[in-house]
Design a protein around this motif. Structure first.
Motif, PDB file in Angstrom:
ATOM      1  N   UNK A  52      58.509  30.634  22.301  1.00 48.14           N
ATOM      2  CA  UNK A  52      58.474  30.397  20.853  1.00 48.14           C
ATOM      3  C   UNK A  52      57.832  31.550  20.087  1.00 48.14           C
ATOM      4  N   UNK A  53      56.698  32.030  20.528  1.00 49.60           N
ATOM      5  CA  UNK A  53      56.021  33.095  19.787  1.00 49.60           C
ATOM      6  C   UNK A  53      56.821  34.387  19.805  1.00 49.60           C
ATOM      7  N   UNK A  54      57.423  34.692  20.930  1.00 48.36           N
ATOM      8  CA  UNK A  54      58.250  35.897  20.989  1.00 48.36           C
ATOM      9  C   UNK A  54      59.489  35.733  20.115  1.00 48.36           C
ATOM     10  N   UNK A  55      59.987  34.504  20.012  1.00 45.85           N
ATOM     11  CA  UNK A  55      61.116  34.235  19.124  1.00 45.85           C
ATOM     12  C   UNK A  55      60.717  34.496  17.674  1.00 45.85           C
ATOM     13  N   UNK A  56      59.529  34.055  17.292  1.00 51.13           N
ATOM     14  CA  UNK A  56      59.034  34.337  15.944  1.00 51.13           C
ATOM     15  C   UNK A  56      58.980  35.840  15.710  1.00 51.13           C
ATOM     16  N   UNK A  57      58.482  36.551  16.703  1.00 51.87           N
ATOM     17  CA  UNK A  57      58.351  38.005  16.584  1.00 51.87           C
ATOM     18  C   UNK A  57      59.717  38.684  16.387  1.00 51.87           C
ATOM     19  N   UNK A  58      60.695  38.265  17.160  1.00 53.91           N
ATOM     20  CA  UNK A  58      62.031  38.857  17.068  1.00 53.91           C
ATOM     21  C   UNK A  58      62.689  38.539  15.727  1.00 53.91           C
ATOM     22  N   UNK A  59      62.596  37.295  15.299  1.00 49.96           N
ATOM     23  CA  UNK A  59      63.204  36.912  14.026  1.00 49.96           C
ATOM     24  C   UNK A  59      62.574  37.686  12.874  1.00 49.96           C
ATOM     25  N   UNK A  60      61.244  37.782  12.896  1.00 48.80           N
ATOM     26  CA  UNK A  60      60.536  38.506  11.841  1.00 48.80           C
ATOM     27  C   UNK A  60      60.949  39.976  11.793  1.00 48.80           C
ATOM     28  N   UNK A  61      61.206  40.555  12.956  1.00 49.51           N
ATOM     29  CA  UNK A  61      61.509  41.984  13.032  1.00 49.51           C
ATOM     30  C   UNK A  61      62.982  42.302  12.804  1.00 49.51           C
ATOM     31  N   UNK A  62      63.888  41.376  13.161  1.00 44.28           N
ATOM     32  CA  UNK A  62      65.302  41.732  13.237  1.00 44.28           C
ATOM     33  C   UNK A  62      66.227  40.982  12.287  1.00 44.28           C
ATOM     34  N   UNK A  63      65.767  39.898  11.677  1.00 48.59           N
ATOM     35  CA  UNK A  63      66.677  39.102  10.854  1.00 48.59           C
ATOM     36  C   UNK A  63      66.331  39.285   9.381  1.00 48.59           C
TER      37      UNK A  63
END
Length: 216
Positions: A52-63
């Motif tokens: 979950x936390x890594x998903x937050x990180x990816x969404x924040x950076x890439x979407x």
């Protein structure tokens, strides 16, 4: 006047806040993009899975256009890790004294959870102005929120729990409801199948739901 960061402006961007459980990290970015394309930029990623936390990180950076937050925050340690991951808001299902103390020092908006008038009043005393009403349907549903609008006119709610396209309009018609949280726009079977077109279509339909005039 509350000195806490207010989530009101961001929550008012769309009538539905998708409540997302991400099981596989590769699903995070395409899922978030589908939601944003459908008109639901505010995304609550629940801290219920190891990724979950890594998903937050990816969404924040890439979407682009995504406003990603961390949900199911139930302990103080999760606040710091969510901030480090790039979460722009936090959501809790309920509130303990320790969690409340930590939330009052958090630099990003928080939707603290409540399930009763007394809990809502206590959160209001501490400066919270938009609360998560959870679990909404078992706790009295739209009828409860309608009944507290008179004695607690300064509070706004984002009800979550048991809400779908069939009853979301009942909540959104209330002047003290700024948005509803729901998982119906992110069905697990569609995510597992990689059918993000279906997610986009569900998000588009949800984004078209009407809210009370105060948040239109």
């Amino acid at each position: 006047m509350s000195l806490l960061p207010s989530p009101l402006a961001m929550v008012a961007k769309a009538p539905v806040v998708p409540v997302v459980v991400i099981e596989r990290l590769e699903e995070a970015v395409p899922l978030a993009r589908a939601l944003v394309e459908g008109g639901l930029p505010l995304i609550e990623v629940t801290l219920r899975t190891p990724v979950a936390l890594e998903a937050v990180r990816l969404i924040a950076a890439e979407v682009e256009g995504a406003i990603v937050g961390a949900g199911t925050v139930i302990e103080r340690a999760q606040i710091e890790t969510s901030l480090e991951a790039g979460a722009t808001f936090l959501v809790s299902p309920g509130t303990t004294p320790d969690l409340l103390a930590a939330f009052t020092e958090t630099p990003i908006p928080v939707m603290a959870g409540c399930a009763s008038a007394s809990e809502a009043m206590r959160l209001a005393e501490l400066g919270f102005e938009v609360l998560k009403f959870f679990p909404a349907e078992p706790s009295g549903g739209a009828a409860f929120l309608k009944s507290v609008a008179g004695p607690l006119p300064h509070l706004r709610f984002c009800p979550t729990g048991g809400i779908g396209p069939y009853n979301a309009p009942d909540y959104l018609a209330l002047p003290n409801v700024v948005a509803v949280g729901g998982s119906w726009v992110v069905p697990a079977d569609a995510i597992r199948a990689g059918d993000f077109g279906k997610v986009r279509d569900l998000a588009t339909a949800a984004a078209a739901l009407k809210r009370a005039a105060a948040f239109a």
